[in-house]
Each structure stands twice: as C-alpha cells, then as structure tokens.
Design a protein around this motif. Structure first.
Motif, PDB file in Angstrom:
ATOM      1  N   ILE A 269      -8.845   6.042  -5.854  1.00 15.35           N
ATOM      2  CA  ILE A 269      -7.664   6.464  -5.028  1.00 15.35           C
ATOM      3  C   ILE A 269      -8.096   6.099  -3.508  1.00 15.35           C
ATOM      4  O   ILE A 269      -7.519   5.666  -2.526  1.00 15.35           O
ATOM      5  CB  ILE A 269      -7.095   7.604  -5.314  1.00 15.35           C
TER       6      ILE A 269
ATOM      7  N   ALA B  45      -8.527   2.645  -2.415  1.00 18.13           N
ATOM      8  CA  ALA B  45      -7.331   2.083  -2.346  1.00 18.13           C
ATOM      9  C   ALA B  45      -6.729   2.355  -1.179  1.00 18.13           C
ATOM     10  O   ALA B  45      -5.806   1.856  -0.500  1.00 18.13           O
ATOM     11  CB  ALA B  45      -6.428   2.412  -3.510  1.00 18.13           C
ATOM     12  N   GLU B  46      -6.777   3.765  -0.802  1.00 21.91           N
ATOM     13  CA  GLU B  46      -5.874   4.402   0.543  1.00 21.91           C
ATOM     14  C   GLU B  46      -6.608   3.662   1.504  1.00 21.91           C
ATOM     15  O   GLU B  46      -5.992   3.395   2.621  1.00 21.91           O
ATOM     16  CB  GLU B  46      -6.360   5.800   0.388  1.00 21.91           C
TER      17      GLU B  46
ATOM     18  N   GLU C  75      -7.956   0.680   1.872  1.00 21.03           N
ATOM     19  CA  GLU C  75      -7.508  -0.549   1.872  1.00 21.03           C
ATOM     20  C   GLU C  75      -6.222  -0.659   2.453  1.00 21.03           C
ATOM     21  O   GLU C  75      -5.607  -1.579   3.073  1.00 21.03           O
ATOM     22  CB  GLU C  75      -7.705  -1.383   0.500  1.00 21.03           C
ATOM     23  N   TRP C  76      -5.219   0.316   1.747  1.00 16.47           N
ATOM     24  CA  TRP C  76      -3.826   0.345   1.977  1.00 16.47           C
ATOM     25  C   TRP C  76      -3.623   0.567   3.628  1.00 16.47           C
ATOM     26  O   TRP C  76      -2.862  -0.258   4.366  1.00 16.47           O
ATOM     27  CB  TRP C  76      -3.139   1.131   1.242  1.00 16.47           C
ATOM     28  N   GLU C  77      -4.363   1.484   4.313  1.00 14.44           N
ATOM     29  CA  GLU C  77      -4.462   1.636   5.583  1.00 14.44           C
ATOM     30  C   GLU C  77      -4.632   0.586   6.394  1.00 14.44           C
ATOM     31  O   GLU C  77      -4.453   0.542   7.536  1.00 14.44           O
ATOM     32  CB  GLU C  77      -5.174   3.028   5.747  1.00 14.44           C
TER      33      GLU C  77
ATOM     34  N   ARG D 241       2.322  -4.880   4.280  1.00 20.28           N
ATOM     35  CA  ARG D 241       2.691  -4.053   3.255  1.00 20.28           C
ATOM     36  C   ARG D 241       3.904  -4.291   2.740  1.00 20.28           C
ATOM     37  O   ARG D 241       4.325  -4.098   1.638  1.00 20.28           O
ATOM     38  CB  ARG D 241       2.560  -2.593   3.812  1.00 20.28           C
TER      39      ARG D 241
ATOM     40  N   TRP E 260      -1.047   5.539   0.352  1.00 20.95           N
ATOM     41  CA  TRP E 260      -0.931   5.077  -0.788  1.00 20.95           C
ATOM     42  C   TRP E 260      -0.879   6.207  -1.896  1.00 20.95           C
ATOM     43  O   TRP E 260      -0.076   6.033  -3.098  1.00 20.95           O
ATOM     44  CB  TRP E 260      -2.605   4.160  -1.202  1.00 20.95           C
ATOM     45  N   ARG E 261      -1.084   7.236  -1.543  1.00 22.88           N
ATOM     46  CA  ARG E 261      -1.021   8.250  -2.713  1.00 22.88           C
ATOM     47  C   ARG E 261       0.315   8.897  -2.729  1.00 22.88           C
ATOM     48  O   ARG E 261       0.641   9.540  -3.947  1.00 22.88           O
ATOM     49  CB  ARG E 261      -1.882   9.731  -2.346  1.00 22.88           C
TER      50      ARG E 261
ATOM     51  N   LEU F 279       2.834   6.741  -3.156  1.00 20.33           N
ATOM     52  CA  LEU F 279       3.362   6.125  -4.024  1.00 20.33           C
ATOM     53  C   LEU F 279       3.497   6.197  -5.346  1.00 20.33           C
ATOM     54  O   LEU F 279       2.216   6.452  -5.839  1.00 20.33           O
ATOM     55  CB  LEU F 279       3.070   4.409  -3.661  1.00 20.33           C
TER      56      LEU F 279
ATOM     57  N   ARG G 264       2.234   1.625  -7.579  1.00 23.33           N
ATOM     58  CA  ARG G 264       1.042   1.409  -7.208  1.00 23.33           C
ATOM     59  C   ARG G 264       0.700   0.167  -8.113  1.00 23.33           C
ATOM     60  O   ARG G 264       0.057  -0.782  -7.688  1.00 23.33           O
ATOM     61  CB  ARG G 264       0.035   2.437  -7.225  1.00 23.33           C
TER      62      ARG G 264
END
Length: 121
Positions: A54, A57-58, A60-62, A69, A91-92, A94, A99
């Motif tokens: 997580i 992934a956070e 990467e999402w940021e 996005r 990300w968390r 979603l 996700r």
C-alpha cells in the motif's frame, strides 16, 4: 577460582518442551497455543507485506499527474461525474475494488501501448 574471574554462562537449554500429562498424553494447552501462535505469525506476515505494498502504491499514485489519474480512473470504469472527486483522493481512500480496477486498467494499457511506436513519432 578467583572471585573476579568471569564465569562461563550456563548452557542454553533450548526451547521449553511441553510437559506430558501424568498419563503420557501431551498437554492440550501447548497445542492450542502453538496453533494460535501460527495464526498470529501468518496474520502478521500478511499485514506487514500488505502495508508495504500500500505504501509503495501510495507513492506511485502521488507521483503521477492528476490528468493521468483521471485517465486511469476513466479507463477503470469510473463514472465521468465522479472522476474529478476521485482524482483528489489518496490511494488508501479508494475502496479495494476500485484500486483493483485501476490496477487492471494499468495492466491493460501497458499491454495495448507496448506495441505502439509509430504514433509517438
């Protein structure tokens, strides 16, 4: 032996052995605890690996633009009216199904775009 000389430490006896009940049957107390410890060990292992994933992934999402996005959320099947709100979410925030849909959209796009070269020239 001189009183100031170091002494050898006692030998380590090893892990405690379950004591048998008087009739020779192993103590069920130890079996219950061994099973529970195995459950907790598995739970801990899953929890820590999930947390690491997580966190990655956070990051990467940021790290991707809001435009990217939005495109990923659209490709994942988001309603066009809710994309603007979802783009701002961490990300968390979603839900797990969403996700998963984003991850599937990324894999699908990677496969589709892997063969595209002429369009980039």
């Amino acid at each position: 032996m001189h009183p100031h000389e170091p002494t050898e430490p006692p030998a380590f006896p090893g892990p405690a052995k379950p004591t048998p009940i008087a009739d020779g049957i192993p103590n069920p107390f130890y079996a219950r605890h061994a099973a529970r410890l195995a459950e907790l060990r598995e739970e801990f292992a899953q929890g820590t690996s999930h947390a690491r994933n997580i966190t990655a992934a956070e990051r990467e999402w940021e790290g991707i633009s809001k435009r990217s996005r939005a495109m990923l959320l659209f490709w994942a099947g988001y309603d066009i009216n809710s994309i603007a709100f979802a783009v701002e979410r961490a990300w968390r925030e979603l839900p797990p199904l969403e996700r998963t849909a984003v991850g599937e959209a990324i894999r699908e796009l990677q496969n589709d775009l892997r063969t595209v070269f002429a369009l980039t020239l």
